[in-house]
Scaffold this active site. Sequence first.
Site, PDB file in Angstrom:
ATOM      1  N   ARG A   1     -50.665 -20.638 -11.155  1.00 17.09           N
ATOM      2  CA  ARG A   1     -51.912 -21.421 -11.225  1.00 17.09           C
ATOM      3  C   ARG A   1     -52.482 -21.272 -12.619  1.00 17.09           C
ATOM      4  NH1 ARG A   1     -55.245 -16.928 -11.544  1.00 17.09           N
ATOM      5  NH2 ARG A   1     -54.412 -15.125 -10.455  1.00 17.09           N
TER       6      ARG A   1
ATOM      7  N   LYS B   1     -44.761 -10.710  -3.643  1.00 23.53           N
ATOM      8  CA  LYS B   1     -44.336  -9.946  -4.823  1.00 23.53           C
ATOM      9  C   LYS B   1     -42.943  -9.352  -4.700  1.00 23.53           C
ATOM     10  CE  LYS B   1     -48.940  -9.075  -6.485  1.00 23.53           C
ATOM     11  NZ  LYS B   1     -49.851  -8.199  -7.187  1.00 23.53           N
TER      12      LYS B   1
ATOM     13  N   GLU C   1     -43.651   0.626  -6.288  1.00 22.09           N
ATOM     14  CA  GLU C   1     -43.081   0.539  -7.633  1.00 22.09           C
ATOM     15  C   GLU C   1     -43.279   1.879  -8.306  1.00 22.09           C
ATOM     16  OE1 GLU C   1     -45.080  -2.439  -9.960  1.00 22.09           O
ATOM     17  OE2 GLU C   1     -44.119  -4.079  -8.897  1.00 22.09           O
TER      18      GLU C   1
HETATM   19  P1  ADP Z   1     -56.322 -13.964 -13.386  1.00 22.18           P
HETATM   20  O1  ADP Z   1     -55.006 -13.502 -12.795  1.00 22.18           O
HETATM   21  O2  ADP Z   1     -56.469 -15.410 -13.606  1.00 22.18           O
HETATM   22  O3  ADP Z   1     -56.704 -13.120 -14.515  1.00 22.18           O
HETATM   23  P2  ADP Z   1     -57.772 -12.634 -11.316  1.00 22.18           P
HETATM   24  O4  ADP Z   1     -56.626 -11.782 -10.909  1.00 22.18           O
HETATM   25  O5  ADP Z   1     -58.987 -12.004 -11.871  1.00 22.18           O
HETATM   26  O6  ADP Z   1     -57.346 -13.793 -12.272  1.00 22.18           O
HETATM   27  O7  ADP Z   1     -58.154 -13.549 -10.074  1.00 22.18           O
HETATM   28  C1  ADP Z   1     -58.948 -14.699 -10.251  1.00 22.18           C
HETATM   29  C2  ADP Z   1     -59.772 -14.904  -9.028  1.00 22.18           C
HETATM   30  O8  ADP Z   1     -58.935 -15.156  -7.917  1.00 22.18           O
HETATM   31  C3  ADP Z   1     -60.615 -13.728  -8.634  1.00 22.18           C
HETATM   32  O9  ADP Z   1     -61.780 -14.248  -8.063  1.00 22.18           O
HETATM   33  C4  ADP Z   1     -59.781 -13.001  -7.598  1.00 22.18           C
HETATM   34  O10 ADP Z   1     -60.628 -12.270  -6.745  1.00 22.18           O
HETATM   35  C5  ADP Z   1     -59.116 -14.169  -6.908  1.00 22.18           C
HETATM   36  N1  ADP Z   1     -57.770 -13.885  -6.388  1.00 22.18           N
HETATM   37  C6  ADP Z   1     -56.643 -13.773  -7.110  1.00 22.18           C
HETATM   38  N2  ADP Z   1     -55.571 -13.605  -6.329  1.00 22.18           N
HETATM   39  C7  ADP Z   1     -56.029 -13.609  -5.055  1.00 22.18           C
HETATM   40  C8  ADP Z   1     -55.398 -13.499  -3.772  1.00 22.18           C
HETATM   41  N3  ADP Z   1     -54.083 -13.325  -3.623  1.00 22.18           N
HETATM   42  N4  ADP Z   1     -56.193 -13.549  -2.692  1.00 22.18           N
HETATM   43  C9  ADP Z   1     -57.515 -13.709  -2.824  1.00 22.18           C
HETATM   44  N5  ADP Z   1     -58.153 -13.852  -3.995  1.00 22.18           N
HETATM   45  C10 ADP Z   1     -57.433 -13.798  -5.093  1.00 22.18           C
HETATM   46  P1  ADP Z   2     -52.715  -8.554  -9.110  1.00 16.92           P
HETATM   47  O1  ADP Z   2     -51.889  -9.512  -8.329  1.00 16.92           O
HETATM   48  O2  ADP Z   2     -53.817  -7.963  -8.338  1.00 16.92           O
HETATM   49  O3  ADP Z   2     -53.101  -9.087 -10.442  1.00 16.92           O
HETATM   50  P2  ADP Z   2     -50.676  -6.976 -10.469  1.00 16.92           P
HETATM   51  O4  ADP Z   2     -49.379  -6.669  -9.835  1.00 16.92           O
HETATM   52  O5  ADP Z   2     -50.717  -8.031 -11.504  1.00 16.92           O
HETATM   53  O6  ADP Z   2     -51.731  -7.301  -9.357  1.00 16.92           O
HETATM   54  O7  ADP Z   2     -51.280  -5.626 -11.077  1.00 16.92           O
HETATM   55  C1  ADP Z   2     -52.607  -5.563 -11.569  1.00 16.92           C
HETATM   56  C2  ADP Z   2     -52.764  -4.387 -12.524  1.00 16.92           C
HETATM   57  O8  ADP Z   2     -52.422  -3.157 -11.883  1.00 16.92           O
HETATM   58  C3  ADP Z   2     -51.871  -4.443 -13.735  1.00 16.92           C
HETATM   59  O9  ADP Z   2     -52.416  -5.208 -14.774  1.00 16.92           O
HETATM   60  C4  ADP Z   2     -51.726  -2.976 -14.111  1.00 16.92           C
HETATM   61  O10 ADP Z   2     -52.828  -2.524 -14.849  1.00 16.92           O
HETATM   62  C5  ADP Z   2     -51.740  -2.289 -12.763  1.00 16.92           C
HETATM   63  N1  ADP Z   2     -50.363  -2.071 -12.274  1.00 16.92           N
HETATM   64  C6  ADP Z   2     -49.697  -2.829 -11.380  1.00 16.92           C
HETATM   65  N2  ADP Z   2     -48.460  -2.358 -11.141  1.00 16.92           N
HETATM   66  C7  ADP Z   2     -48.318  -1.254 -11.901  1.00 16.92           C
HETATM   67  C8  ADP Z   2     -47.271  -0.292 -12.102  1.00 16.92           C
HETATM   68  N3  ADP Z   2     -46.103  -0.357 -11.464  1.00 16.92           N
HETATM   69  N4  ADP Z   2     -47.506   0.726 -12.967  1.00 16.92           N
HETATM   70  C9  ADP Z   2     -48.675   0.839 -13.621  1.00 16.92           C
HETATM   71  N5  ADP Z   2     -49.693  -0.024 -13.480  1.00 16.92           N
HETATM   72  C10 ADP Z   2     -49.537  -1.063 -12.634  1.00 16.92           C
END
Ligand code: ADP
Ligand code: ADP
Length: 471
Positions: A290, A115, A199
Amino acid sequence: MLKKILIANRGEIALRIVRACAEMNIRSVAIYTDPDRYGLHVKRADEAYFIGDDPLAGYLDPRRIVNMAVETGCDAIHPGYGFLSENAELARICAERGIVFIGPSADVISRMGDKTEARSSMIAAGVPVTPGTEGNLSGLDEAVEVAAEIGYPVMLKATSGGGGRGIRRCDSEADLRQQYPRVISEATKAFGSAEVFMEKCIVNPKHIEVQVLADSQGNVVHLFERDCSIQRRNQKLIEIAPSPQLTPEQRAYVGDLAVRAAKAVGYENAGTVEFLLAGNEVYFMEMNTRVQVEHTITEQITGVDIVREQILIASGRPLSYRQEDIQYRGYALQFRINAEDPKNDFLPSFGRITRYYAPGGPGVRTDTAIYTGYTIPPYFDSMCLKLIVWSLNWEDAMDRGMRALEDMRLQGIKTTAPYYKEILQHPQFRSGEFDTSFVPEHPELLNYSEKRHPSEVALAIAAAIAAYAGL
Ligand code: ADP
Ligand code: ADP
Ligand code: MG
């Protein structure tokens, strides 16, 4: 054109990919571990191969999976989501062994999977990112220093994180000192990397993400946005396309930003650029390299089959659509039906599905691998069904969602379905104006009464009598 695809996944997404293959006259190959012997993806694929007793090891072993693809005469691997979908090693081994990886290059996966690196690439491309650290934090001292500069609240985030895990909000220095070791430990356990960054916490943002498609000739289009603001603990519950809360100008702006982001990193195949929206400010958050769980709702509003496009792109074909050919119509909602008990802190509720009737009728789609008599194994994600509804306008889409949730019979386990009916009836949700604070700010929505279906009550009574007789 690709002829035979190995699907390195299980459950509903494996089945989704089998379906795309079937429509394209491509042979599909499933793999499965012991608990998935009776999985629907195994039954529906053209061929299926056992990859070990351990529930997870086989699905997480890139070398073994590529070997299997070579041995079974496949020309490509589709990784789905989760598991190895964002594992650069799998893409690299595929390239070495002459197997097409249905996704971007190993290099792009590793750059966007990190990230902090993704943030740097976006800054270089002129895409606005959330204020925060340039790279990873060297330790608690630096964390305290940076937080003082950007101002509380801040977010501590695992650099390799995903699935909503490894993210903590810190409201003060004391809080940060307490959370720091926790995030490190969570990141190490879940992602095998202790790297974290910081962040600025965007307070109560909307989660807006844009679906992109990019071919091997450098053409990039977007398929509009999805609103994933209905989240619990950073995990999505209900997703909506398009967002009911964007102006046409904001929609065009985020679409362009996503295309710019994809072009900047030489992206190929389907991907999602995630943003946070606060007021009129848009911040890049991350890119998922993906197919995404919620790709379905974009398919419903645009008519584009995203998995099919992924396969065409991986076959070397140019995109089937130019940007101006892509239109959207109506609204689609996706409900992630998880095998969890909302009333018990969303505790997983695995077990045997005693009865399942799929909802149907106009504008209803279910993507699932469950069936009556299927036992949900405890080793995998708790999401067991995706219910997707579509209608021409926002109100009708919500009413259709309510009707479809009522249609569905899913007995034997607890699910998040009754909770979603409460959300659908809430005036704020119905107004189409909500952000990521909606779920935490409405705990009262968990106080629904569990009206049990008569057949469920009869089963419970029978079980009680049997247990009593057994004494
Ligand atoms: P999307 O981003 O498609 O909405 P999610 O964030 O819910 O999906 O992740 C989809 C699936 O992949 C979930 O089962 C989540 O636990 C798994 N997953 C996503 N990113 C990772 C990661 N970096 N390592 C392990 N599992 C992950
Ligand atoms: P993941 O890889 O687990 O999906 P993300 O970086 O996409 O992680 O963040 C997942 C969620 O966490 C976001 O949809 C948001 O709700 C919250 N989030 C992440 N970063 C921030 C931020 N800087 N400020 C507020 N909410 C955040
Ligand atoms: Mg995310």
